[in-house]
Write a protein that holds these residues in place. Structure first.
Motif, mmCIF file in Angstrom:
data_model
loop_
_atom_site.group_PDB
_atom_site.id
_atom_site.type_symbol
_atom_site.label_atom_id
_atom_site.label_comp_id
_atom_site.label_asym_id
_atom_site.label_seq_id
_atom_site.Cartn_x
_atom_site.Cartn_y
_atom_site.Cartn_z
ATOM 1 N N ARG A 157 0.807 -1.224 0.000
ATOM 2 C CA ARG A 157 0.000 0.000 0.000
ATOM 3 C C ARG A 157 0.839 1.271 0.000
ATOM 4 O O ARG A 157 0.381 2.317 -0.464
ATOM 5 N N GLY A 158 2.038 1.214 0.518
ATOM 6 C CA GLY A 158 2.856 2.421 0.542
ATOM 7 C C GLY A 158 4.170 2.184 1.250
ATOM 8 O O GLY A 158 4.314 1.248 2.038
ATOM 9 N N VAL A 159 5.130 3.050 0.946
ATOM 10 C CA VAL A 159 6.455 2.995 1.566
ATOM 11 C C VAL A 159 6.846 4.397 1.998
ATOM 12 O O VAL A 159 6.763 5.340 1.204
ATOM 13 N N VAL A 160 7.230 4.540 3.251
ATOM 14 C CA VAL A 160 7.719 5.816 3.767
ATOM 15 C C VAL A 160 9.239 5.736 3.799
ATOM 16 O O VAL A 160 9.819 4.995 4.605
ATOM 17 N N ASP A 161 9.877 6.467 2.911
ATOM 18 C CA ASP A 161 11.340 6.435 2.823
ATOM 19 C C ASP A 161 11.941 7.333 3.893
ATOM 20 O O ASP A 161 11.852 8.557 3.822
ATOM 21 N N ALA A 162 12.531 6.705 4.855
ATOM 22 C CA ALA A 162 13.163 7.428 5.961
ATOM 23 C C ALA A 162 14.049 6.420 6.674
ATOM 24 O O ALA A 162 14.262 5.313 6.193
ATOM 25 N N PRO A 164 13.809 4.824 10.301
ATOM 26 C CA PRO A 164 13.631 3.611 9.515
ATOM 27 C C PRO A 164 12.652 3.796 8.358
ATOM 28 O O PRO A 164 11.857 4.730 8.348
ATOM 29 N N THR A 165 12.728 2.877 7.394
ATOM 30 C CA THR A 165 11.772 2.834 6.294
ATOM 31 C C THR A 165 10.560 2.033 6.745
ATOM 32 O O THR A 165 10.702 0.974 7.371
ATOM 33 N N VAL A 166 9.368 2.539 6.447
ATOM 34 C CA VAL A 166 8.125 1.880 6.842
ATOM 35 C C VAL A 166 7.422 1.362 5.593
ATOM 36 O O VAL A 166 7.199 2.116 4.639
ATOM 37 N N ILE A 167 7.084 0.067 5.600
ATOM 38 C CA ILE A 167 6.402 -0.589 4.490
ATOM 39 C C ILE A 167 5.008 -0.988 4.972
ATOM 40 O O ILE A 167 4.871 -1.723 5.957
ATOM 41 N N VAL A 168 3.991 -0.508 4.286
ATOM 42 C CA VAL A 168 2.611 -0.789 4.685
ATOM 43 C C VAL A 168 1.962 -1.676 3.633
ATOM 44 O O VAL A 168 1.944 -1.343 2.442
ATOM 45 N N THR A 169 1.437 -2.839 4.079
ATOM 46 C CA THR A 169 0.688 -3.732 3.208
ATOM 47 C C THR A 169 -0.730 -3.873 3.753
ATOM 48 O O THR A 169 -1.065 -3.286 4.790
ATOM 49 N N ASP A 170 -1.554 -4.638 3.062
ATOM 50 C CA ASP A 170 -2.933 -4.837 3.532
ATOM 51 C C ASP A 170 -2.987 -5.366 4.954
ATOM 52 O O ASP A 170 -3.842 -4.966 5.746
ATOM 53 N N ALA A 171 -2.072 -6.277 5.298
ATOM 54 C CA ALA A 171 -2.185 -6.998 6.559
ATOM 55 C C ALA A 171 -1.082 -6.714 7.557
ATOM 56 O O ALA A 171 -1.242 -7.006 8.743
#
Length: 210
Positions: A157-162, A164-171
């Motif tokens: 669903r999205g990636v926050v580049d920083a 730490p890097t945050v990876i968001v998926t459906d679950a």
């Protein structure tokens, strides 16, 4: 299992990272310094199509950075902004190298490792038809809450580049530190790593179910 080849890469992975890393907001290190490999670990792609390797690298005397990579034999749909570069593999031909944090195959593999203890892939070289195991360059382990089976992470669903890097998926929400330091996220399952010169485990990733 990761089946490796004694092959030549042009340009090498470290050459690609030497060009790519200085443009990342989270990168800290001397400009124009040599990129050196500290250690690495791999995950399996159940489909056997995508190579998944996380490299720990350092530039000069800078901090250790964690760089997850995926290797593909064709471009990743919608992944143009995640492309680190292309390289020619003397056995496999042209390979597309991506920042794995934007690759759904990596997200699924990382979630399985952190939440279900899937572990790192065993690495083998095939020499004259015989497979030779390569000893891992680092150890990984999990702590904190775990699930009985790998979750179906769903769409990316999205990636926050920083950092730490945050990876968001459906679950699942996955957090990937770029500079490896001691830290804690209460309530999150944690993947930790150790390597030569770093006997105390440091967090490599966190995962929480959404």
């Amino acid at each position: 299992m990761a089946l490796l080849h004694r092959a030549e890469l042009r340009p090498s992975k470290l050459d690609l990272l030497a060009t790519w890393l200085p443009g990342r907001d989270w990168f800290h290190g001397p400009a124009g310094g040599d990129v050196t490999r500290v250690a690495a670990y791999r995950f399996d792609d159940p489909a056997g199509a995508v190579g998944i390797e996380t490299m720990l690298v350092r530039v000069g005397d800078g901090p250790v950075h964690q760089v997850p990579l995926t290797y593909r034999d064709a471009p990743l749909d919608g992944g143009g902004d995640r492309l680190i570069g292309t390289t020619h593999h003397s056995v496999l031909g042209r390979r597309w190298v991506y920042d794995a944090c934007g690759d759904p195959v990596y997200s699924a593999a990382l979630a399985s490792a952190v939440l279900a203890g899937a572990g790192q892939a065993e690495e083998f070289f095939e020499v004259d038809g015989v497979r030779e195991r390569r000893a891992p360059s680092m150890g990984i382990a999990i702590t904190g809450p775990a699930v009985a089976a790998p979750p179906a992470v769903g769409a990316l669903r999205g990636v926050v580049d920083a950092d730490p890097t945050v990876i968001v998926t459906d679950a699942v929400e996955l957090v990937v530190p770029r500079r490896l330091v001691a830290s804690d996220r209460p309530g999150a399952a944690t993947l930790t790593g150790t390597w030569d010169g770093q006997p105390d485990p440091l967090p490599l990733a966190y995962a929480t179910l959404r």
